[in-house]
Scaffold this active site. Sequence first.
Site, PDB file in Angstrom:
ATOM      1  N   CYS A 119      30.427  46.269  -5.783  1.00 44.39           N
ATOM      2  CA  CYS A 119      31.553  46.501  -6.688  1.00 44.39           C
ATOM      3  C   CYS A 119      31.101  47.336  -7.889  1.00 44.39           C
ATOM      4  CB  CYS A 119      32.192  45.169  -7.070  1.00 44.39           C
ATOM      5  SG  CYS A 119      33.928  45.351  -7.510  1.00 44.39           S
ATOM      6  N   HIS A 250      33.239  42.788  -1.873  1.00 40.08           N
ATOM      7  CA  HIS A 250      32.212  41.763  -2.138  1.00 40.08           C
ATOM      8  C   HIS A 250      31.784  41.133  -0.820  1.00 40.08           C
ATOM      9  CE1 HIS A 250      32.486  41.510  -6.576  1.00 40.08           C
ATOM     10  NE2 HIS A 250      33.664  42.031  -6.344  1.00 40.08           N
ATOM     11  N   GLU A 252      29.435  39.267  -0.182  1.00 37.33           N
ATOM     12  CA  GLU A 252      28.902  37.907  -0.362  1.00 37.33           C
ATOM     13  C   GLU A 252      29.965  36.830  -0.119  1.00 37.33           C
ATOM     14  OE1 GLU A 252      29.375  40.136  -2.693  1.00 37.33           O
ATOM     15  OE2 GLU A 252      30.024  39.273  -4.605  1.00 37.33           O
TER      16      GLU A 252
HETATM   17  N1  LIG Z   1      34.020  42.907  -9.496  1.00 36.40           N
HETATM   18  C1  LIG Z   1      33.566  43.998 -10.060  1.00 36.40           C
HETATM   19  O1  LIG Z   1      32.362  44.319 -10.005  1.00 36.40           O
HETATM   20  C2  LIG Z   1      34.527  44.847 -10.821  1.00 36.40           C
HETATM   21  C3  LIG Z   1      33.980  46.203 -11.173  1.00 36.40           C
HETATM   22  C4  LIG Z   1      34.772  46.909 -12.253  1.00 36.40           C
HETATM   23  N2  LIG Z   1      34.617  46.239 -13.494  1.00 36.40           N
HETATM   24  C5  LIG Z   1      36.231  47.017 -11.842  1.00 36.40           C
HETATM   25  O2  LIG Z   1      37.068  46.328 -12.365  1.00 36.40           O
HETATM   26  O3  LIG Z   1      36.544  47.782 -10.955  1.00 36.40           O
END
Ligand SMILES: NC(=O)CC[C@H](N)C(=O)O
Length: 337
Positions: A119, A250, A252
Amino acid sequence: MHGWKTQIADRWDSLKDPVKIAMIGKYTALSDAYLSVIKALQHACMAAGMKLQLDWVEAQYLEPEAKETDAAKYETSWQQVRAADGVLVPGGFGNRGVEGKILAAQYAREHKVPYLGICLGMQVAVIEFARNVLGVKDADSTEFNPGTPNPAVVFMPEISTKHMGGTMRLGGRRTVLQSISCLTAKLYQKEQYIDERHRHRYEVNPEMVPQLEAAGLMFVGKDETGERMEVVELQENPSGHPFYAAAQFHPEFKSRPGRASPLFLGFILASGKRLNSYLTSRATPQPSPHSTPVKPSPATSLGLEGLNLSAIGGSGSSSSGAAAGSGASQALFKGSS
Ligand SMILES: NC(=O)CC[C@H](N)C(=O)O
């Protein structure tokens, strides 16, 4: 159920070959998100037959300013990154420590150290590449620098900036794979698409994608419209990088004991220098259905049957050579379903 857990705990406790992972985060705000990442690393290590050594690196201390304000922490943090077999930048919000994460991604890319970005970890990899490979020195995310003249990461257009509560792109979404030969397709053993979970507000600026790809950062996974970038990898040639992959989703969240997330497994195997033998073993044709049935091995009963554990250096056995019941093996199950 109890026997299954004991087998997994025994296998966890018997792992000996160490793999040192530097996780670059913001630890004053230790969140559930990091706990899922740690579990996914444990699942991958268990499948790979490796013992996890996790180094927590506070991203802020990798930044040049820390040299002035906290020289000792700056030194130890960089030592941890330099000593790591693999560098992981997990998800995150807010701009503290972001420059440190960008420097860690640069280090991993340039020194050919396996890198997994999740992310925000994908977004910093793209910003880093834009700055240091494309030469767009002020490339940034509008999350951290709303007025940046060169946004590599932008607010997702269909989301309203005015209603922050409901603006997150959340949950299971499809990622369409762009090439059957990318590492992600090989690890997932999928040719067309994968489904993973999301939690973000910003995304890679699609306008910058052609330039980034021309310079070797390949967007090997996109959403169904083809406009939203989901997975990046460094082009295999000429980079010669052992593992450089990052995802907007994600992975995970879907990792389980006995069913490690493919991207985490690839990252751990590459960090332990076992990825190539694993991929070769997977590419080997399976015996025909008419050949002699194989007696189920302990790995089969652990749900690790997709893994050729001997080919990747794992014992494939559930014998408990080391003392059982460590805190680590207990932690493996907490909160996992
Ligand atoms: N879950 C995250 O890593 C979010 C990444 C970034 N802050 C976004 O909102 O896109």
